[in-house]
Enzyme design. Sequence first.
Site, mmCIF file in Angstrom:
data_model
loop_
_atom_site.group_PDB
_atom_site.id
_atom_site.type_symbol
_atom_site.label_atom_id
_atom_site.label_comp_id
_atom_site.label_asym_id
_atom_site.label_seq_id
_atom_site.Cartn_x
_atom_site.Cartn_y
_atom_site.Cartn_z
ATOM 1 C CE LYS A 131 5.050 -11.233 19.553
ATOM 2 N NZ LYS A 131 3.794 -11.864 20.010
ATOM 3 C CB SER A 137 1.321 -9.428 18.445
ATOM 4 O OG SER A 137 1.649 -10.326 19.489
ATOM 5 C CB SER A 163 0.094 -13.185 19.772
ATOM 6 O OG SER A 163 -0.744 -12.074 19.948
#
Length: 463
Positions: free
Chosen positions: A80, A155, A179
Amino acid sequence: MSSPLDLSALELVAAFRARRLSPSEYFDALLPYVAASEPKLGALYAFEPERVRAEAAASTARWAKSAPNGPLDGVPVTLKELIATEGLPVPLGTAATDLVPATADAPPAARMKEAGAILLAKTTVPDYGMLSSGLSSFHTLARNPWNLACNPGGSSAGAAAAGAAGYGPLHVGTDIGGSVRLPAGWCGLVGFKPSLGRIPIDPYYVGRCAGPMTRTVAESALMMQFLAKPDWRDATSLPPEDIDWMDLEGMSVKGLRIGLMLEAGCGMDVEDEVRKAVEAAARRFEAEGAEIVPAPGVLTRAMLDGLDDFWRARSWDDISALPPEKRAKVLPYIVDWAAGGAHVDGPRAVRGFNQTMKMRQACATLFHGLDYLLTPTNNVSAFPAEWASPVNDPAKPFEHICFTVPWNMSEQPAISINCGFTQAGMPIGLQIVGPRFADHAVLRIAHLYEGWRGPITNWPKLA
């Protein structure tokens, strides 16, 4: 094998070791697929094919000498964007950030590198990681590969999209309110949020965890072998523990008391198809000998609104300090939401933060008498790609995280695993929650359920 892109991480390592496939041959198949798919998907940041090819060639040479530089030598991984990697900027998903290269690898990046994995790319996130969406002012809009008109969630948006689309087998996300699990649920993946501190992370924060996002439980367990190693930079990290993460077999739910929570206590209504799929999963646990008991929601409106107050105030403190020309670059939805923090005074912010302790207390009370808990991961099965959230209203930012955020605040392990599909073909996520520190047991139960469910054989192909 039909295609090297269908291989799991475990199968890839076995193929490299037996010299049935080299890392270079694998990436010769993967890189063109990714390049052709990315204009549609928008999952990646800092995708550098030539660097990857060079690293694959070096890995091929090592495997040819039976001298890999780690257990995952040559296996691709994505990280990420919020997880710092040395030499690459961390934009935080927003065009307002100055692009300054990171000076060191954050703990999850360091552990993957030490294991020999090849960084395929970073994965996209929304502004400041504050949306369950693939919408960003800096990155390309990330889409759901099961239906490109739909959102992958966030996210860890790009990570979920990449995993479902087959951009290699291993992906790492982060989770402070859902997330990892929310996008995993919307994209059909396994998404594991461990107990707070199980995977060291930097920067650390209340409830913030890193976690694997993979197509199978075994691959998440494989990653835990490395991600759970200690790192002094995380002052919240747990003491090292000798856990055989790959020991997944032999679990039984017979005699376990497992709660079934179908209402979170507040937030969005649960779609009928989602509810039915989770109920069907619970019946399977019951058929295998578990006692399934109804569990009330743990979240209250006061808890959710308090969390909103605190996070708005915290975000507005950051955004209000930006010069006007930079603030104008932040996603308008985020600015509109955070601006509400300007009206949150100190005592109200403290009261909001204290609701995290109320959540923790409520979760502990619920688990007094339960061994594990089943819930939907997501209230709804899909929402438009261009939306900032399933509600798409900055005045109601967290109505969709009510099944996931309590377990961040209570520091308990929770995993999302696919439990079916809607009539429209969109994945449905089942969340399995365990007691604090029962990370390995949660993986084992998820693996058991995965065996009952059977493999997913219709993963989307974009090119």
